[in-house]
Design a protein around this motif. Sequence first.
Motif, PDB file in Angstrom:
ATOM      1  N   GLU A 114      60.378  27.419   3.201  1.00 62.31           N
ATOM      2  CA  GLU A 114      61.023  28.517   2.193  1.00 62.31           C
ATOM      3  C   GLU A 114      60.033  29.792   1.840  1.00 62.31           C
ATOM      4  N   THR A 115      60.565  30.622   1.181  1.00 60.22           N
ATOM      5  CA  THR A 115      59.905  31.860   1.013  1.00 60.22           C
ATOM      6  C   THR A 115      58.858  31.644   0.170  1.00 60.22           C
ATOM      7  N   LEU A 171      51.483  29.934   0.831  1.00 59.12           N
ATOM      8  CA  LEU A 171      50.705  29.549   1.988  1.00 59.12           C
ATOM      9  C   LEU A 171      49.602  30.868   2.442  1.00 59.12           C
ATOM     10  N   LYS A 172      50.114  32.198   2.310  1.00 59.56           N
ATOM     11  CA  LYS A 172      49.418  33.151   2.613  1.00 59.56           C
ATOM     12  C   LYS A 172      48.001  33.118   1.520  1.00 59.56           C
ATOM     13  N   VAL A 174      51.309  24.546  10.183  1.00 63.58           N
ATOM     14  CA  VAL A 174      52.215  25.474   9.851  1.00 63.58           C
ATOM     15  C   VAL A 174      51.694  26.958  10.050  1.00 63.58           C
ATOM     16  N   VAL A 175      52.065  28.058  10.862  1.00 67.41           N
ATOM     17  CA  VAL A 175      51.743  29.349  11.163  1.00 67.41           C
ATOM     18  C   VAL A 175      51.359  29.964   9.975  1.00 67.41           C
ATOM     19  N   ALA A 199      56.580  32.765  16.892  1.00 66.78           N
ATOM     20  CA  ALA A 199      55.443  33.999  16.328  1.00 66.78           C
ATOM     21  C   ALA A 199      55.815  34.519  14.934  1.00 66.78           C
ATOM     22  N   ARG A 200      55.910  33.464  14.066  1.00 69.33           N
ATOM     23  CA  ARG A 200      56.329  33.958  12.595  1.00 69.33           C
ATOM     24  C   ARG A 200      55.499  33.083  11.601  1.00 69.33           C
ATOM     25  N   ILE A 201      54.861  33.852  10.662  1.00 72.50           N
ATOM     26  CA  ILE A 201      54.211  33.134   9.596  1.00 72.50           C
ATOM     27  C   ILE A 201      55.129  32.328   8.689  1.00 72.50           C
ATOM     28  N   GLY A 202      54.973  30.836   8.791  1.00 71.64           N
ATOM     29  CA  GLY A 202      55.805  30.027   8.062  1.00 71.64           C
ATOM     30  C   GLY A 202      56.425  29.018   8.889  1.00 71.64           C
ATOM     31  N   VAL A 203      56.389  29.205  10.119  1.00 67.04           N
ATOM     32  CA  VAL A 203      57.118  28.224  11.045  1.00 67.04           C
ATOM     33  C   VAL A 203      56.115  27.040  11.192  1.00 67.04           C
TER      34      VAL A 203
END
Length: 223
Positions: A60-61, A67-68, A104-105, A123-127
Amino acid sequence: MNPLATPSQRLQLIDQARHQVMLEGAQRSADVAEWVTRSWQRCLQRGRRPDERVEFDLIETQRQNALKEQHQALRSAAQAEIQRLCRAISGTHYFALLTDASGVVVDVGGNPNHRDRRVHAIARIGVDLSELSVGTSAIGAALGEQRSVWLHRGEHFFNDTSVYSCAGAPIASPDGRSLGMLDLTGVMTVERPELQHLVSLSARSIEETLLGLQPHRLALRLN
């Protein structure tokens, strides 16, 4: 892996191993690494089937933003090395993924082609690319085995992920904790097992950068 096998023979050997382990119930196959069959068996024990659809779910957003922030130090330490690595492999159609310790990416490098849905899926952050989420992969293997790995096409558990070829290496913190891993992935590309060595060197370089950021009076380098 038979180093003398041609590309087509290599895929045939992988198919043979999948049949032996997934359909005949063999505990291992000489045609793939033991850690690959162990991962396949864990997936089967969880009740998963190779023909299941893989959703490549994003967390989730709100968790993505956290995460970042949580992994800012890792992302910053890895940025220059990922850029250098991607320049070194330019033209190979491989791109880089940086994950946290759960798979998790947290960052993407190498200008992946997002017009290709198979590339865009991962290729997506959060996958979440952990073994629990997407089955056998270089991400889950590098984190689980705590060693560098190479994984080609059908060595992935699910049919949906058999288009990928991946090299991965774990990244540890200065005190030895697992921080995540660095991955190189290509889609329907030529097999390049030499990338395992390159990604391992890059992971060690990131670890050295993280170590150098620690308070210290003396840095001693041994060759």
